[in-house]
Design a protein around this motif. Structure first.
Motif, PDB file in Angstrom:
ATOM      1  N   LYS A  81     -26.501 -16.036  -1.255  1.00 24.38           N
ATOM      2  CA  LYS A  81     -26.784 -17.464  -1.385  1.00 24.38           C
ATOM      3  C   LYS A  81     -26.512 -17.874  -2.826  1.00 24.38           C
ATOM      4  N   ILE A  82     -25.594 -18.802  -2.994  1.00 25.89           N
ATOM      5  CA  ILE A  82     -25.285 -19.305  -4.325  1.00 25.89           C
ATOM      6  C   ILE A  82     -26.417 -20.230  -4.746  1.00 25.89           C
ATOM      7  N   VAL A  83     -26.995 -19.949  -5.901  1.00 22.47           N
ATOM      8  CA  VAL A  83     -28.162 -20.682  -6.368  1.00 22.47           C
ATOM      9  C   VAL A  83     -27.802 -22.101  -6.783  1.00 22.47           C
ATOM     10  N   GLY A  84     -26.709 -22.293  -7.423  1.00 23.75           N
ATOM     11  CA  GLY A  84     -26.299 -23.620  -7.870  1.00 23.75           C
ATOM     12  C   GLY A  84     -25.302 -23.506  -9.005  1.00 23.75           C
ATOM     13  N   PHE A  85     -24.643 -24.588  -9.303  1.00 19.59           N
ATOM     14  CA  PHE A  85     -23.684 -24.567 -10.409  1.00 19.59           C
ATOM     15  C   PHE A  85     -23.785 -25.880 -11.160  1.00 19.59           C
ATOM     16  N   ARG A  86     -23.204 -25.894 -12.348  1.00 22.35           N
ATOM     17  CA  ARG A  86     -23.208 -27.110 -13.152  1.00 22.35           C
ATOM     18  C   ARG A  86     -21.900 -27.186 -13.939  1.00 22.35           C
ATOM     19  N   PHE A  87     -21.545 -28.402 -14.300  1.00 21.75           N
ATOM     20  CA  PHE A  87     -20.352 -28.614 -15.117  1.00 21.75           C
ATOM     21  C   PHE A  87     -20.734 -28.463 -16.583  1.00 21.75           C
ATOM     22  N   VAL A  88     -19.878 -27.794 -17.339  1.00 18.79           N
ATOM     23  CA  VAL A  88     -20.098 -27.555 -18.762  1.00 18.79           C
ATOM     24  C   VAL A  88     -18.998 -28.284 -19.516  1.00 18.79           C
ATOM     25  N   THR A  89     -19.339 -28.875 -20.628  1.00 17.95           N
ATOM     26  CA  THR A  89     -18.366 -29.615 -21.434  1.00 17.95           C
ATOM     27  C   THR A  89     -17.222 -28.692 -21.874  1.00 17.95           C
ATOM     28  N   SER A  90     -16.027 -29.187 -21.714  1.00 19.56           N
ATOM     29  CA  SER A  90     -14.841 -28.419 -22.095  1.00 19.56           C
ATOM     30  C   SER A  90     -14.112 -29.141 -23.222  1.00 19.56           C
ATOM     31  N   GLU A 101     -25.436 -19.598 -11.850  1.00 20.65           N
ATOM     32  CA  GLU A 101     -26.373 -18.481 -11.968  1.00 20.65           C
ATOM     33  C   GLU A 101     -25.917 -17.370 -11.023  1.00 20.65           C
ATOM     34  N   PRO A 102     -26.320 -16.126 -11.270  1.00 18.57           N
ATOM     35  CA  PRO A 102     -25.977 -15.060 -10.328  1.00 18.57           C
ATOM     36  C   PRO A 102     -26.530 -15.390  -8.937  1.00 18.57           C
ATOM     37  N   LYS A 104     -28.184 -15.038  -5.179  1.00 19.71           N
ATOM     38  CA  LYS A 104     -29.270 -14.247  -4.597  1.00 19.71           C
ATOM     39  C   LYS A 104     -28.640 -13.365  -3.528  1.00 19.71           C
ATOM     40  N   ILE A 105     -28.828 -12.050  -3.639  1.00 20.06           N
ATOM     41  CA  ILE A 105     -28.249 -11.104  -2.687  1.00 20.06           C
ATOM     42  C   ILE A 105     -29.378 -10.367  -1.997  1.00 20.06           C
ATOM     43  N   GLN A 106     -29.340 -10.352  -0.682  1.00 17.46           N
ATOM     44  CA  GLN A 106     -30.385  -9.705   0.114  1.00 17.46           C
ATOM     45  C   GLN A 106     -29.758  -8.632   0.991  1.00 17.46           C
ATOM     46  N   GLY A 107     -30.380  -7.466   1.036  1.00 19.47           N
ATOM     47  CA  GLY A 107     -29.906  -6.397   1.909  1.00 19.47           C
ATOM     48  C   GLY A 107     -28.790  -5.593   1.271  1.00 19.47           C
ATOM     49  N   SER A 108     -27.964  -5.011   2.115  1.00 25.52           N
ATOM     50  CA  SER A 108     -26.914  -4.115   1.641  1.00 25.52           C
ATOM     51  C   SER A 108     -25.596  -4.843   1.385  1.00 25.52           C
ATOM     52  N   ILE A 109     -25.644  -6.149   1.280  1.00 24.36           N
ATOM     53  CA  ILE A 109     -24.441  -6.944   1.022  1.00 24.36           C
ATOM     54  C   ILE A 109     -23.938  -6.658  -0.394  1.00 24.36           C
ATOM     55  N   ARG A 110     -22.616  -6.473  -0.526  1.00 21.00           N
ATOM     56  CA  ARG A 110     -22.010  -6.271  -1.851  1.00 21.00           C
ATOM     57  C   ARG A 110     -21.079  -7.437  -2.119  1.00 21.00           C
ATOM     58  N   LEU A 111     -21.229  -8.058  -3.272  1.00 22.14           N
ATOM     59  CA  LEU A 111     -20.410  -9.197  -3.661  1.00 22.14           C
ATOM     60  C   LEU A 111     -19.080  -8.682  -4.196  1.00 22.14           C
ATOM     61  N   LYS A 112     -17.983  -9.145  -3.600  1.00 23.62           N
ATOM     62  CA  LYS A 112     -16.665  -8.673  -3.978  1.00 23.62           C
ATOM     63  C   LYS A 112     -15.984  -9.642  -4.949  1.00 23.62           C
ATOM     64  N   SER A 113     -16.105 -10.954  -4.699  1.00 20.97           N
ATOM     65  CA  SER A 113     -15.454 -11.937  -5.565  1.00 20.97           C
ATOM     66  C   SER A 113     -16.031 -13.319  -5.294  1.00 20.97           C
ATOM     67  N   PHE A 114     -15.619 -14.283  -6.115  1.00 18.36           N
ATOM     68  CA  PHE A 114     -15.991 -15.681  -5.936  1.00 18.36           C
ATOM     69  C   PHE A 114     -14.743 -16.475  -5.609  1.00 18.36           C
ATOM     70  N   LYS A 115     -14.890 -17.521  -4.825  1.00 19.11           N
ATOM     71  CA  LYS A 115     -13.823 -18.491  -4.612  1.00 19.11           C
ATOM     72  C   LYS A 115     -14.376 -19.831  -5.059  1.00 19.11           C
ATOM     73  N   VAL A 116     -13.586 -20.546  -5.855  1.00 17.49           N
ATOM     74  CA  VAL A 116     -13.990 -21.862  -6.329  1.00 17.49           C
ATOM     75  C   VAL A 116     -13.003 -22.875  -5.786  1.00 17.49           C
ATOM     76  N   PHE A 117     -13.491 -23.912  -5.135  1.00 15.54           N
ATOM     77  CA  PHE A 117     -12.652 -24.954  -4.566  1.00 15.54           C
ATOM     78  C   PHE A 117     -12.908 -26.256  -5.308  1.00 15.54           C
ATOM     79  N   CYS A 118     -11.879 -27.030  -5.499  1.00 16.08           N
ATOM     80  CA  CYS A 118     -12.007 -28.327  -6.156  1.00 16.08           C
ATOM     81  C   CYS A 118     -11.449 -29.401  -5.219  1.00 16.08           C
TER      82      CYS A 118
END
Length: 121
Positions: A81-90, A101-102, A104-118
């Motif tokens: 479960k992705i906790v949330g995200f925010r925009f940072v000044t660039s 934020e990192p 929340k991972i429950q159980g034996s799930i392993r995080l392989k990668s992130f996908k970001v969509f715009c």
């Protein structure tokens, strides 16, 4: 999917079992389900990742009333479960920085990668 099982209660006198009332809680959501008297198990679909579900059951005896609620049984679903995200000044032109934020991972799930969509309106 969670598989729930229970034992039929002992009845007194001419009392007949008319069914069961199953209480399910997940976060702010609360449900009560009626279950047939001839059942002693039920499969329940838990749809939310990383959520804790609480179950309780009580026997219904028609005009004779009902039993007390059973002790609570809890189950936390696996997932990410992705906790949330925010925009940072660039400092770059036409650029957007996103920080999160990192998850929340429950159980034996392993995080392989992130996908970001715009999506642009």
């Amino acid at each position: 999917l969670v598989w729930l099982e229970w034992k039929e209660p002992s009845l007194v006198g001419s009392t007949t079992l008319s069914g069961y009332n199953l209480k399910v809680e997940c976060g702010q959501e609360k449900k009560e389900l009626l279950v047939h008297a001839d059942s002693s198990s039920l499969s329940y679909s838990c749809d939310n990742s990383c959520e804790t579900y609480t179950f309780q059951i009580k026997a219904l005896a028609g005009k004779f009333g009902e039993s007390c609620w059973s002790e609570k049984v809890t189950f936390t679903t696996e997932g990410v479960k992705i906790v949330g995200f925010r925009f940072v000044t660039s400092s770059l032109a036409n650029a957007v920085k996103v920080k999160w934020e990192p998850p929340k991972i429950q159980g034996s799930i392993r995080l392989k990668s992130f996908k970001v969509f715009c999506l642009v309106d």
